[in-house]
Design a protein around this motif. Sequence first.
Motif, short mmCIF file in Angstrom:
data_model
loop_
_atom_site.label_atom_id
_atom_site.label_comp_id
_atom_site.label_asym_id
_atom_site.label_seq_id
_atom_site.Cartn_x
_atom_site.Cartn_y
_atom_site.Cartn_z
N LEU A 253 125.38 -26.89 62.53
CA LEU A 253 124.05 -26.70 63.11
C LEU A 253 123.28 -25.58 62.41
O LEU A 253 122.08 -25.70 62.15
CB LEU A 253 124.18 -26.38 64.61
N ALA A 254 124.00 -24.50 62.09
CA ALA A 254 123.35 -23.36 61.45
C ALA A 254 122.83 -23.70 60.07
O ALA A 254 121.68 -23.42 59.72
CB ALA A 254 124.32 -22.18 61.38
N GLU A 255 123.70 -24.34 59.25
CA GLU A 255 123.35 -24.58 57.85
C GLU A 255 122.44 -25.78 57.65
O GLU A 255 121.53 -25.74 56.81
CB GLU A 255 124.63 -24.77 57.03
N TYR A 256 122.67 -26.85 58.42
CA TYR A 256 121.95 -28.10 58.16
C TYR A 256 120.83 -28.41 59.15
O TYR A 256 120.02 -29.31 58.91
CB TYR A 256 122.94 -29.27 58.14
N GLU A 257 120.77 -27.66 60.26
CA GLU A 257 119.75 -27.95 61.27
C GLU A 257 118.85 -26.73 61.54
O GLU A 257 117.66 -26.75 61.22
CB GLU A 257 120.42 -28.39 62.58
N ALA A 258 119.44 -25.69 62.10
CA ALA A 258 118.64 -24.56 62.59
C ALA A 258 117.88 -23.85 61.48
O ALA A 258 116.64 -23.72 61.54
CB ALA A 258 119.53 -23.57 63.34
N ALA A 259 118.59 -23.38 60.47
CA ALA A 259 117.93 -22.61 59.40
C ALA A 259 116.89 -23.43 58.65
O ALA A 259 115.73 -22.99 58.52
CB ALA A 259 118.98 -22.05 58.45
N PRO A 260 117.23 -24.63 58.13
CA PRO A 260 116.21 -25.38 57.38
C PRO A 260 115.04 -25.84 58.24
O PRO A 260 113.90 -25.86 57.77
CB PRO A 260 116.99 -26.57 56.82
N ARG A 261 115.29 -26.18 59.50
CA ARG A 261 114.19 -26.64 60.36
C ARG A 261 113.19 -25.53 60.63
O ARG A 261 111.98 -25.75 60.60
CB ARG A 261 114.75 -27.19 61.68
N LEU A 262 113.72 -24.33 60.93
CA LEU A 262 112.79 -23.23 61.21
C LEU A 262 111.98 -22.88 59.97
O LEU A 262 110.78 -22.60 60.06
CB LEU A 262 113.55 -22.00 61.71
N LYS A 263 112.61 -22.92 58.81
CA LYS A 263 111.87 -22.64 57.57
C LYS A 263 110.82 -23.71 57.30
O LYS A 263 109.72 -23.40 56.81
CB LYS A 263 112.86 -22.53 56.40
N GLU A 264 111.11 -24.95 57.64
CA GLU A 264 110.13 -26.03 57.46
C GLU A 264 108.93 -25.82 58.40
O GLU A 264 107.78 -26.00 57.99
CB GLU A 264 110.78 -27.39 57.75
N ILE A 265 109.22 -25.46 59.64
CA ILE A 265 108.14 -25.20 60.59
C ILE A 265 107.28 -24.04 60.11
O ILE A 265 106.05 -24.09 60.13
CB ILE A 265 108.71 -24.91 61.99
N TYR A 266 107.95 -22.98 59.68
CA TYR A 266 107.24 -21.80 59.18
C TYR A 266 106.34 -22.17 58.00
O TYR A 266 105.17 -21.76 57.95
CB TYR A 266 108.25 -20.74 58.76
N THR A 267 106.87 -22.95 57.06
CA THR A 267 106.10 -23.35 55.89
C THR A 267 104.88 -24.18 56.29
O THR A 267 103.79 -24.02 55.73
CB THR A 267 106.98 -24.15 54.91
N SER A 268 105.06 -25.07 57.26
CA SER A 268 103.94 -25.90 57.73
C SER A 268 102.84 -25.03 58.34
O SER A 268 101.64 -25.26 58.10
CB SER A 268 104.43 -26.91 58.76
N ILE A 269 103.23 -24.05 59.14
CA ILE A 269 102.25 -23.16 59.76
C ILE A 269 101.51 -22.38 58.68
O ILE A 269 100.27 -22.27 58.70
CB ILE A 269 102.93 -22.18 60.74
N LEU A 270 102.26 -21.84 57.72
CA LEU A 270 101.67 -21.04 56.66
C LEU A 270 100.70 -21.87 55.83
O LEU A 270 99.59 -21.43 55.49
CB LEU A 270 102.78 -20.47 55.77
N LYS A 271 101.10 -23.10 55.51
CA LYS A 271 100.28 -23.98 54.67
C LYS A 271 98.97 -24.37 55.35
O LYS A 271 97.94 -24.54 54.68
CB LYS A 271 101.08 -25.24 54.33
N ASN A 272 99.00 -24.47 56.67
CA ASN A 272 97.82 -24.95 57.39
C ASN A 272 96.97 -23.83 57.97
O ASN A 272 95.95 -24.10 58.60
CB ASN A 272 98.26 -25.89 58.52
N SER A 273 97.38 -22.58 57.75
CA SER A 273 96.59 -21.46 58.26
C SER A 273 95.38 -21.24 57.35
O SER A 273 95.48 -21.34 56.13
CB SER A 273 97.42 -20.18 58.29
N MET A 274 94.25 -20.93 57.97
CA MET A 274 93.03 -20.70 57.20
C MET A 274 92.13 -19.80 58.01
O MET A 274 92.39 -19.51 59.18
CB MET A 274 92.32 -22.02 56.91
N ASP A 275 91.05 -19.34 57.38
CA ASP A 275 90.08 -18.51 58.10
C ASP A 275 89.45 -19.34 59.20
O ASP A 275 89.10 -20.51 58.99
CB ASP A 275 88.99 -18.00 57.16
#
Length: 288
Positions: A253-275
């Motif tokens: 769960l840690a290696e294949y689910e939790a860590a990669p999923r949270l990083k994917e969510i974080y990346t999506s938020i960062l990519k879609n953030s704008m002024d």
Amino acid sequence: MIIRINNQALDFTLDKEKTLGDVFTGIEQWLSSSGHRLSEISVDGQVINASMIEDIFSRDINTVKFLDINTNVIAELTAASLLNLLEDISEYESLDFENKTKFLDTWKGRPQAQFMYAEMPDLYSFFINTFSNNDISPAVLRSITEEIQREVNDPVNEITKIEPVLNEICIKLTDLPLDIQTGKDLLAAQTLQLFSAITEKIIRIFYQLNSQCYLTDKNEIKKIAQDFSDFKNVLKELLEAYEKNDTVIVGDLAEYEAAPRLKEIYTSILKNSMDPLSSKNFELKDAK
């Protein structure tokens, strides 16, 4: 009919709206999703009070020239409340023991306390803890409050600067099974605590980015919200496996689910953030 929000005319398109109630339903939904809270309604210059709502909302839109709506931005209310809460902490610290025991009951009636109770119940519970002289010290409470203050005042900067911390915690998470197996219980517990904390922080910042209109793609917002919902289940399974000392499931769960999923969510938020948009076009037919 001209609709103005905080004295700014809206560029809108009527669809099937016939009454002011129909129009207001669409506007209210849009305001809520845009992080605004209604404070006053005026129709043709007349301020509408609660007793007049039913009659006014049944009125035909063709009989109205101006619909004026005043709002408060929730983020601004939150920022102001946080400033007052920091002052409350300082006030509490300055009191002698006897007055500290009386402070909580008075504090609960303050506007900033009531606002936090409604909008940020977790933070409110921390204040209750401190002002009850329990285990959260005023210094720790101040640190928590200042962190949330930064998230409200500058959510883009906060989401950007946590990337190195997130990466480090995700690396530690993949080492979690080995830490458990080698008896490093304290390190394992700290890793899970930090991972949970960074998750909660990202969720809080996502809410701020969304409510303050830094995120504008409705489909992406829905997707990220759903990803968070799914991720919470993964995190729950991880914590349950950890409590059972099941290192195999913890590792998977840690290696294949939790860590990669949270990083994917974080990346999506960062990519879609704008002024945030300085002005917004609004179509009533799209607000429903």
